[in-house]
Design an enzyme around this catalytic site. Structure first.
Site, PDB file in Angstrom:
ATOM      1  N   LYS A 189       0.809  -1.213   0.000  1.00  0.00           N
ATOM      2  CA  LYS A 189       0.000   0.000   0.000  1.00  0.00           C
ATOM      3  C   LYS A 189       0.850   1.274   0.000  1.00  0.00           C
ATOM      4  O   LYS A 189       0.656   2.164  -0.831  1.00  0.00           O
ATOM      5  CB  LYS A 189      -0.886  -0.041   1.243  1.00  0.00           C
ATOM      6  CG  LYS A 189      -1.649   1.191   1.507  1.00  0.00           C
ATOM      7  CD  LYS A 189      -2.204   1.147   2.913  1.00  0.00           C
ATOM      8  CE  LYS A 189      -1.080   1.330   3.915  1.00  0.00           C
ATOM      9  NZ  LYS A 189      -1.517   1.875   5.192  1.00  0.00           N
ATOM     10  N   THR A 190       1.788   1.313   0.911  1.00  0.00           N
ATOM     11  CA  THR A 190       2.617   2.517   1.011  1.00  0.00           C
ATOM     12  C   THR A 190       3.449   2.695  -0.256  1.00  0.00           C
ATOM     13  O   THR A 190       3.674   3.802  -0.726  1.00  0.00           O
ATOM     14  CB  THR A 190       3.532   2.441   2.241  1.00  0.00           C
ATOM     15  OG1 THR A 190       2.740   2.084   3.367  1.00  0.00           O
ATOM     16  CG2 THR A 190       4.191   3.775   2.507  1.00  0.00           C
ATOM     17  N   ASP A 212      -4.331   8.273   2.816  1.00  0.00           N
ATOM     18  CA  ASP A 212      -3.868   6.984   3.327  1.00  0.00           C
ATOM     19  C   ASP A 212      -4.866   6.485   4.378  1.00  0.00           C
ATOM     20  O   ASP A 212      -5.531   7.295   5.026  1.00  0.00           O
ATOM     21  CB  ASP A 212      -2.485   7.200   3.967  1.00  0.00           C
ATOM     22  CG  ASP A 212      -1.812   5.892   4.310  1.00  0.00           C
ATOM     23  OD1 ASP A 212      -2.244   4.849   3.792  1.00  0.00           O
ATOM     24  OD2 ASP A 212      -0.854   5.923   5.092  1.00  0.00           O
ATOM     25  N   GLU A 213      -4.971   5.190   4.560  1.00  0.00           N
ATOM     26  CA  GLU A 213      -5.846   4.620   5.593  1.00  0.00           C
ATOM     27  C   GLU A 213      -7.264   5.195   5.532  1.00  0.00           C
ATOM     28  O   GLU A 213      -7.815   5.627   6.544  1.00  0.00           O
ATOM     29  CB  GLU A 213      -5.267   4.872   6.997  1.00  0.00           C
ATOM     30  CG  GLU A 213      -3.839   4.397   7.195  1.00  0.00           C
ATOM     31  CD  GLU A 213      -3.728   2.920   7.491  1.00  0.00           C
ATOM     32  OE1 GLU A 213      -4.701   2.185   7.217  1.00  0.00           O
ATOM     33  OE2 GLU A 213      -2.668   2.498   7.972  1.00  0.00           O
ATOM     34  N   GLN A 244      -9.393  -3.650   7.644  1.00  0.00           N
ATOM     35  CA  GLN A 244      -8.507  -3.204   8.720  1.00  0.00           C
ATOM     36  C   GLN A 244      -9.073  -1.985   9.436  1.00  0.00           C
ATOM     37  O   GLN A 244      -8.335  -1.241  10.085  1.00  0.00           O
ATOM     38  CB  GLN A 244      -7.121  -2.890   8.171  1.00  0.00           C
ATOM     39  CG  GLN A 244      -6.375  -4.127   7.731  1.00  0.00           C
ATOM     40  CD  GLN A 244      -4.927  -3.832   7.384  1.00  0.00           C
ATOM     41  OE1 GLN A 244      -4.154  -3.441   8.239  1.00  0.00           O
ATOM     42  NE2 GLN A 244      -4.582  -4.016   6.128  1.00  0.00           N
ATOM     43  N   ARG A 246      -0.121  -9.469  10.896  1.00  0.00           N
ATOM     44  CA  ARG A 246       1.145  -8.838  11.273  1.00  0.00           C
ATOM     45  C   ARG A 246       2.296  -9.818  11.130  1.00  0.00           C
ATOM     46  O   ARG A 246       3.450  -9.451  11.120  1.00  0.00           O
ATOM     47  CB  ARG A 246       1.133  -8.331  12.728  1.00  0.00           C
ATOM     48  CG  ARG A 246       0.152  -7.236  13.071  1.00  0.00           C
ATOM     49  CD  ARG A 246       0.152  -6.099  12.130  1.00  0.00           C
ATOM     50  NE  ARG A 246      -0.885  -6.250  11.110  1.00  0.00           N
ATOM     51  CZ  ARG A 246      -0.894  -5.580   9.961  1.00  0.00           C
ATOM     52  NH1 ARG A 246       0.049  -4.735   9.666  1.00  0.00           N
ATOM     53  NH2 ARG A 246      -1.855  -5.772   9.083  1.00  0.00           N
TER      54      ARG A 246
END
Length: 785
Positions: free
Chosen positions: A65-66, A253-254, A284, A630
């Site tokens: 994503k980043t 973002d997010e 998420q 994670r």
DNA sequence: TCTTTCTCAATTTTT
DNA sequence: TTGAGAAAGA
């Protein structure tokens, strides 16, 4: 706090030459040949290259994503579609913003460094508000209130309105107001029904009064940083238009974490050009309880017709089994857009599930497994323990301390939230801004100056009546007979000090000014005299605090940074196990992840279930999904059948989430080996803890184990009544016989002082303390004296 | 005004 | 069980 003009190009449209030579040269390359985008997979590339129009990138955990976000920015700049200052790029946390800046720099070099509009919602909101503050009733040097200031202010407002603080605590009302702000509602916009529903019908009035107080203090709370932007833009279309034109491309973002206010904020800005790219993962979304609206992401296509939707489903992080477990679990959620994570990695180890008799044994097993990994050269920094609630940490920490396992807690109390730092900050705030009443109230009797509530009341009344700040009121009052001589003298000393310190600002380097203030006010001395265990640490923190100021050009810049960022630079590097809540783990990854406490009631958390029903359960499930994803190589779940909650032992059942895991990806483990041998003799004992074996959860766990013999073989030991007591007794006996104390002996206890032993019972002593009277204490807490 | 005792509640947390 | 915050006592 002063507004710091931003040299990096906040007003840059007037100076287009700031596009670097390198960037222009790169712009001439064909995009597909550009180095920055090499190695992207087709979906990622699509997300990067769909620059025009609305784009929603559904980026599952570990799908890059980043990378997409940063490459997209690089692409926009390198192709000449935008200059760095044309791009608005918002994140939620400072950490994410920092990381993005860093990675863009790495991709396109210095050209990306001056991205003036890359930051958190709040930082960008602040920047905008400072430019137009007067349009929303503030001055451009307005103060940003932290949570504790907010609470103090709220208490005053409640007092003013004659509301019973017991029925409606400031905390609760504060969060109601926060809730309204999160939804983008000004006081007059709150639906009447809701405004009536709190504080005996005065909820709305309270909100108005609170906002009015903020305005008089020339202050804004965090919610205002967005809310007032909305107000500004709605009331001043020309200002809005300016920003709509300025931001040619918008990246978020997010996105699943945005609340209504942030959504409206974005929508206003994106309305004109519609070049908005939102990246997020509905699976998420774990911040619903603080106003985040998953709906924002679910509704994107509706809000922006013709939006391109890109799904990133190739996971580059976890092994097959971990991914299967996480996917299988999240598939049970109904409100989701639906993604299927795939990986080309090996299946790897199965996700393990271990049951323990109680939370203490669970912690013991955890320590054991970590030590085993450690022996196999597994770096501790690649191990994380993720818990549902912070209260779970204590037992685990205790165990780690006993084992001497190095660990760090992530997301604990932040540096700038520590009492001593807030105090020091308060001194600086008043020095910089004599009208900062909240800061004044915080420290006017810290260190103790014999100034208490009574004095404060007098000051308050006077300051209200004269409509001047409390410090100014103090200055006048000390010339009258209003106060008792003693209080007057002390107050005069303080007021004169502030006058003196204010003169130092600008004349001396600001860190020296701070040093002087802390010494002259007696604040450092206060901690030097303090005998408590953490005093030394606090002094150390204060030193660090003064040192950290040196990184900023002046006091104003420092205070602005602190009010928005609230975190100190982290000390990285040491090889330690990380311990944190599941919430704090979002965005992080580790080779091995331990997930203890998977019990119904704890996780999914009962309260979430009670308060939000099915939506609550789904959010908890997303939390479980975040936890599992994670892990890169190993995910290890565990649960305990007995857990102490608020000091009472409760029997619990395994989490329903355990049953929802796809059996093929899971391996059910027996209890830790060290426990087996000692426990075997209890194997034949029938159901030592009664009902637990018959519960649905237990049966589910058994069924899941395939053989149906889960738990039985490890025999949670017929330690009826729980192992704690037994262990306690064993400990007592083993050390008790060796007790070196006798009746009539003189002893010293750190808490109760000197005393005489009246009776000895194993390692328990009955002591008649000279001051504290008769107490029962453990011998390890007293010394012969 | 300062200190001690008591009561009551008790997720998740960034900005 | 622990902690914070308020009431009561010195």
């Amino acid at each position: 706090m002063k507004y710091q003009p931003d040299e990096s190009g906040g007003d840059a449209p007037e100076q287009p030459a700031s596009l670097s030579i390198a960037a222009r040269a790169m712009a001439s390359l064909r995009p597909e040949a550009a180095a920055y985008s090499s190695g992207l997979n087709p979906e990622q590339r699509r997300a990067v290259e769909a620059t025009e129009g609305p784009v929603l990138v559904l980026a599952g955990a570990g799908t890059g994503k980043t990378r997409v976000l940063t490459t997209r920015i690089a692409h926009l700049i390198a192709t000449g579609k935008a200059r760095p200052y044309d791009i608005l790029s918002v994140t939620f946390t400072n950490k994410a913003a920092r990381e993005m800046k860093h990675r863009i720099g790495a991709l396109i070099g210095p050209a990306g460094e001056g991205m003036p509009w890359l930051g958190t919602f709040h930082a960008i909101g602040t920047k905008i508000l400072r430019r137009h503050a007067e349009l929303v009733g503030l001055k451009s040097d307005f103060t940003i209130l932290g949570m504790d200031d907010q609470l103090r202010l709220m208490k005053q407002v409640i007092l003013d309105q004659n509301i019973d603080e017991k029925r409606w605590p400031a905390r609760a009302l504060g969060s109601v107001i926060d809730g309204w702000k999160n939804r983008g509602l000004l006081p007059e916009q709150v639906p009447p029904g809701e405004a009536q529903a709190f504080a005996f019908g005065k909820g709305g009035a309270l909100y108005s009064a609170y906002q009015a107080r903020l305005a008089t203090l020339n202050a804004a709370d965090f919610g205002d940083l967005l809310l007032l932007c909305l107000k500004l833009w709605r009331e001043n279309p020309d200002v809005l238009e300016n920003y709509q034109n300025r931001f040619r491309y918008i990246l978020v973002d997010e996105y699943q974490d945005t609340n209504v206010a942030q959504y409206l904020w974005l929508r206003l800005l994106a309305q004109l050009r519609k070049n908005v790219c939102c990246v997020g993962d509905d699976d998420q979304s774990i911040y619903g309880w603080r106003g985040a609206e998953v709906d924002n992401i679910l509704r994107f296509e509706h809000d922006f017709p013709g939006a391109v939707v890109v799904r990133l489903e190739r996971n580059y992080r976890s092994t097959g089994h971990i991914l299967a477990a996480a996917s299988g679990l999240i598939a049970k959620n109904e409100s989701r857009l639906g993604k299927t994570l795939r990986t080309e990695a090996e299946p790897g180890e199965q996700v393990t599930v271990t049951g323990a008799w109680d939370s203490e044994e669970e912690a013991r097993g955890l320590g054991e497994e970590i030590e085993q990994l450690q022996r196999k050269q597994h770096p501790l920094s690649e191990i994380a323990v993720l818990v549902r609630i912070s209260a779970q940490m204590r037992e685990i920490e205790d165990r780690f301390v006993q084992l001497g396992l190095p660990y760090r807690v992530i997301g604990g109390p932040r540096f700038y939230e520590r009492a001593e730092i807030r105090d020091a900050l308060a001194y600086l705030r008043i020095t910089a801004n004599p009208a900062d009443d909240l800061a004044f109230e915080r420290i006017f009797n810290t260190p103790k100056r014999g100034l208490g509530d009574a004095t404060l009341q007098v000051l308050h009344a006077y300051s209200r009546a004269e409509r001047i700040p409390i410090l100014a009121a103090s200055r006048k009052i000390i010339e009258t007979d209003e106060l008792k001589p003693r209080a007057r003298t002390m107050l005069r000393g303080l007021v004169e000090s502030f006058t003196r310190w204010a003169r130092l600002v600008g004349a001396q380097p600001h860190s020296e000014v701070a040093q002087t203030i802390l010494e002259e006010s007696g604040y450092t001395d206060m901690w030097k005299k303090d005998r408590s265990a953490d005093a030394a640490g606090r002094l150390e923190n204060l030193k660090e605090f003064v040192r950290s100021m040196e990184e900023f050009p002046d006091l104003g810049a420092f205070l602005e940074h602190v009010s928005l960022v609230m975190e100190a630079s982290e000390t990285e590097g040491a090889d330690r196990v990380s311990l944190m809540t599941l919430h704090a783990a979002k965005g992080l990854e580790f080779d091995t992840v331990f997930l203890p406490g998977w019990e119904d009631g704890l996780f999914p958390n009962q309260r979430a279930l009670d308060e939000s029903g099915r939506a609550g359960l789904e959010e908890e499930r997303r939390l479980a999904h975040v936890g599992l994803t994670r892990a890169r190589k190993r995910a290890k779940l565990s649960f305990a059948v007995n857990r102490r909650i608020h000091g009472m032992w409760n029997s619990t059942i395994p989490s329903r989430f355990i049953d929802e895991l796809p059996p093929g990806a899971v391996e059910v483990l027996d209890a830790p080996a060290h426990f087996q041998a000692g426990a075997s003799r209890f194997d034949r004992n029938p159901t030592p803890f009664g009902s637990s074996y018959g519960t649905p959860g237990w049966q589910r766990a058994q069924a899941n184990s395939g053989g149906g013999n889960f738990g039985a073989s490890r025999g949670p030991s017929g330690r009826s009544g729980g192992p704690r007591q037994i262990e306690g007794e064993l400990v007592a006996k083993s050390t008790g016989s060796a007790s070196s104390f006798q009746e009539q002996m003189r002893v010293f206890h750190t808490k109760f002082g000197p005393g005489t032993v009246a009776a000895v019972d194993g390692n328990k002593l009955t002591v008649d303390f000279d001051k504290a009277g008769r107490k029962m204490v453990l011998d390890s807490f007293v010394q012969p004296g």
